[in-house]
Design a protein around this motif. Structure first.
Motif, PDB file in Angstrom:
ATOM      1  N   ILE A   1      39.187  50.422  38.257  1.00 43.43           N
ATOM      2  CA  ILE A   1      37.854  49.842  38.521  1.00 43.43           C
ATOM      3  C   ILE A   1      36.831  50.411  37.529  1.00 43.43           C
ATOM      4  O   ILE A   1      35.941  49.701  37.070  1.00 43.43           O
ATOM      5  N   LYS A   2      37.005  51.676  37.168  1.00 45.12           N
ATOM      6  CA  LYS A   2      36.112  52.272  36.158  1.00 45.12           C
ATOM      7  C   LYS A   2      36.236  51.497  34.839  1.00 45.12           C
ATOM      8  O   LYS A   2      35.231  51.143  34.212  1.00 45.12           O
ATOM      9  N   LYS A   3      37.493  51.195  34.450  1.00 40.10           N
ATOM     10  CA  LYS A   3      37.707  50.446  33.200  1.00 40.10           C
ATOM     11  C   LYS A   3      37.094  49.062  33.287  1.00 40.10           C
ATOM     12  O   LYS A   3      36.485  48.569  32.334  1.00 40.10           O
ATOM     13  N   LEU A   4      37.255  48.411  34.446  1.00 42.75           N
ATOM     14  CA  LEU A   4      36.695  47.070  34.628  1.00 42.75           C
ATOM     15  C   LEU A   4      35.175  47.096  34.479  1.00 42.75           C
ATOM     16  O   LEU A   4      34.583  46.265  33.779  1.00 42.75           O
ATOM     17  N   VAL A   5      34.535  48.066  35.116  1.00 43.14           N
ATOM     18  CA  VAL A   5      33.067  48.130  35.089  1.00 43.14           C
ATOM     19  C   VAL A   5      32.553  48.493  33.693  1.00 43.14           C
ATOM     20  O   VAL A   5      31.543  47.955  33.231  1.00 43.14           O
ATOM     21  N   GLU A   6      33.283  49.353  32.994  1.00 46.60           N
ATOM     22  CA  GLU A   6      32.881  49.667  31.611  1.00 46.60           C
ATOM     23  C   GLU A   6      32.968  48.410  30.738  1.00 46.60           C
ATOM     24  O   GLU A   6      32.068  48.127  29.947  1.00 46.60           O
TER      25      GLU A   6
ATOM     26  N   LEU B   1      27.892  50.770  39.933  1.00 49.01           N
ATOM     27  CA  LEU B   1      28.711  49.577  40.195  1.00 49.01           C
ATOM     28  C   LEU B   1      30.176  49.967  40.425  1.00 49.01           C
ATOM     29  O   LEU B   1      30.840  49.422  41.306  1.00 49.01           O
ATOM     30  N   TYR B   2      30.651  50.923  39.648  1.00 47.51           N
ATOM     31  CA  TYR B   2      32.037  51.403  39.828  1.00 47.51           C
ATOM     32  C   TYR B   2      32.222  51.958  41.242  1.00 47.51           C
ATOM     33  O   TYR B   2      33.158  51.600  41.963  1.00 47.51           O
ATOM     34  N   ARG B   3      31.310  52.802  41.675  1.00 50.04           N
ATOM     35  CA  ARG B   3      31.417  53.400  43.006  1.00 50.04           C
ATOM     36  C   ARG B   3      31.282  52.344  44.098  1.00 50.04           C
ATOM     37  O   ARG B   3      31.997  52.360  45.096  1.00 50.04           O
ATOM     38  N   PHE B   4      30.348  51.403  43.880  1.00 44.87           N
ATOM     39  CA  PHE B   4      30.163  50.351  44.879  1.00 44.87           C
ATOM     40  C   PHE B   4      31.440  49.519  45.029  1.00 44.87           C
ATOM     41  O   PHE B   4      31.902  49.251  46.140  1.00 44.87           O
ATOM     42  N   LEU B   5      32.021  49.117  43.893  1.00 45.14           N
ATOM     43  CA  LEU B   5      33.201  48.235  43.946  1.00 45.14           C
ATOM     44  C   LEU B   5      34.418  48.928  44.563  1.00 45.14           C
ATOM     45  O   LEU B   5      35.221  48.276  45.231  1.00 45.14           O
TER      46      LEU B   5
ATOM     47  N   GLU C   1      39.267  39.290  32.073  1.00 42.35           N
ATOM     48  CA  GLU C   1      40.273  38.757  31.138  1.00 42.35           C
ATOM     49  C   GLU C   1      40.978  39.879  30.375  1.00 42.35           C
ATOM     50  O   GLU C   1      42.115  39.733  29.955  1.00 42.35           O
ATOM     51  N   GLU C   2      40.292  41.014  30.217  1.00 43.87           N
ATOM     52  CA  GLU C   2      40.859  42.128  29.442  1.00 43.87           C
ATOM     53  C   GLU C   2      41.644  43.120  30.299  1.00 43.87           C
ATOM     54  O   GLU C   2      42.186  44.084  29.784  1.00 43.87           O
ATOM     55  N   GLN C   3      41.645  42.901  31.630  1.00 46.07           N
ATOM     56  CA  GLN C   3      42.317  43.870  32.508  1.00 46.07           C
ATOM     57  C   GLN C   3      43.762  43.452  32.783  1.00 46.07           C
ATOM     58  O   GLN C   3      44.065  42.258  32.833  1.00 46.07           O
ATOM     59  N   PRO C   4      44.651  44.432  33.005  1.00 45.14           N
ATOM     60  CA  PRO C   4      46.069  44.121  33.241  1.00 45.14           C
ATOM     61  C   PRO C   4      46.334  43.723  34.690  1.00 45.14           C
ATOM     62  O   PRO C   4      47.299  44.175  35.292  1.00 45.14           O
ATOM     63  N   TYR C   5      45.472  42.903  35.263  1.00 44.11           N
ATOM     64  CA  TYR C   5      45.627  42.498  36.667  1.00 44.11           C
ATOM     65  C   TYR C   5      46.447  41.215  36.742  1.00 44.11           C
ATOM     66  O   TYR C   5      46.517  40.455  35.783  1.00 44.11           O
ATOM     67  N   LYS C   6      46.978  40.941  37.947  1.00 47.00           N
ATOM     68  CA  LYS C   6      47.650  39.659  38.149  1.00 47.00           C
ATOM     69  C   LYS C   6      46.606  38.551  38.071  1.00 47.00           C
ATOM     70  O   LYS C   6      45.464  38.733  38.522  1.00 47.00           O
ATOM     71  N   GLU C   7      47.011  37.410  37.525  1.00 43.63           N
ATOM     72  CA  GLU C   7      46.059  36.294  37.353  1.00 43.63           C
ATOM     73  C   GLU C   7      45.482  35.838  38.694  1.00 43.63           C
ATOM     74  O   GLU C   7      44.304  35.519  38.798  1.00 43.63           O
ATOM     75  N   ASP C   8      46.319  35.807  39.753  1.00 45.35           N
ATOM     76  CA  ASP C   8      45.795  35.337  41.044  1.00 45.35           C
ATOM     77  C   ASP C   8      44.794  36.332  41.629  1.00 45.35           C
ATOM     78  O   ASP C   8      43.876  35.952  42.350  1.00 45.35           O
ATOM     79  N   PHE C   9      44.927  37.619  41.265  1.00 49.32           N
ATOM     80  CA  PHE C   9      43.944  38.602  41.729  1.00 49.32           C
ATOM     81  C   PHE C   9      42.608  38.420  40.990  1.00 49.32           C
ATOM     82  O   PHE C   9      41.536  38.523  41.596  1.00 49.32           O
ATOM     83  N   LYS C  10      42.680  38.113  39.705  1.00 54.82           N
ATOM     84  CA  LYS C  10      41.437  37.855  38.950  1.00 54.82           C
ATOM     85  C   LYS C  10      40.692  36.664  39.563  1.00 54.82           C
ATOM     86  O   LYS C  10      39.470  36.701  39.733  1.00 54.82           O
ATOM     87  N   ASP C  11      41.447  35.609  39.892  1.00 52.68           N
ATOM     88  CA  ASP C  11      40.820  34.416  40.501  1.00 52.68           C
ATOM     89  C   ASP C  11      40.203  34.772  41.850  1.00 52.68           C
ATOM     90  O   ASP C  11      39.082  34.364  42.168  1.00 52.68           O
ATOM     91  N   TYR C  12      40.956  35.544  42.639  1.00 58.91           N
ATOM     92  CA  TYR C  12      40.482  35.958  43.966  1.00 58.91           C
ATOM     93  C   TYR C  12      39.180  36.755  43.850  1.00 58.91           C
ATOM     94  O   TYR C  12      38.204  36.513  44.563  1.00 58.91           O
ATOM     95  N   LEU C  13      39.162  37.692  42.890  1.00 57.93           N
ATOM     96  CA  LEU C  13      37.989  38.549  42.708  1.00 57.93           C
ATOM     97  C   LEU C  13      36.760  37.726  42.302  1.00 57.93           C
ATOM     98  O   LEU C  13      35.661  37.949  42.818  1.00 57.93           O
ATOM     99  N   MET C  14      36.944  36.781  41.401  1.00 63.47           N
ATOM    100  CA  MET C  14      35.814  35.941  40.978  1.00 63.47           C
ATOM    101  C   MET C  14      35.279  35.138  42.170  1.00 63.47           C
ATOM    102  O   MET C  14      34.066  35.008  42.335  1.00 63.47           O
TER     103      MET C  14
END
Ligand code: HEM
Length: 140
Positions: free
Chosen positions: A29-34, A64-68, A113-126
């Protein structure tokens, strides 16, 4: 396969800390927020919302990192350091319309798009982030 692994694989995002784990825990999550704030710093579409933030983004990243982490079902790191928060109140001094909301979500989409997450998780998060972003919108 252990029973625990089987349970983890069949858990739904949103159950317990499943989303927190899917986002790579605290380090992920830290990487995502950065990445998110880097997008905000560089995308022309985000200039208006970038200008609402302090020049030095260190504290914005930490918040934002701590909140997420907590919002995704992990440890409540925001409350631990900064106390309780109500997102619409915390944003009420900034003029946030549809354009600003879309800019914020665009930064998140590009960061994901730059994170190594599963595609369905990226969609879910958005999809999920659209809810607080809509509540934060305070004009138009
Ligand atoms: C809808 C578009 C949004 C805009 C334009 C926006 C803008 C901002 C700005 C300008 C700040 C102040 C930064 C600082 O002083 O360091 C802030 C703080 C914050 N934002 Fe947003 N934000 C948006 C959406 C969101 C969403 C969807 C979330 C959570 C999922 C979020 C979570 C936070 C948190 C936790 C803080 C720290 C609040 C505090 O200082 O106590 N924001 N945001």
């Amino acid at each position: 396969m252990t029973q625990q692994t089987a349970e983890t694989e069949t858990r739904q995002y949103g159950d317990g800390d499943c989303s927190f784990q899917s986002a790579g825990g605290e380090a992920g999550i830290k990487k995502l927020v950065e990445a998110f704030y880097h997008k905000m710093d560089t995308l022309p579409e985000a200039k208006t919302i970038r200008d609402m933030h302090p020049k030095d983004l260190t504290v914005s990243i930490d918040k934002l990192y701590r909140f997420l982490c907590g919002w995704l079902g992990g440890p409540k790191l925001f409350q631990e350091k900064y106390g309780s928060i109500k997102l619409p109140v915390a944003h009420s001094k900034f003029p946030i319309g549809l354009k600003e909301k879309h800019a914020w979500l665009l930064c998140m989409k590009r960061a994901l798009e730059e994170q190594p997450y599963k595609e369905d998780f990226k969609d879910y998060l958005m999809e999920q982030l659209n809810f607080p972003a809509t509540k934060i919108q305070n004009k138009e």
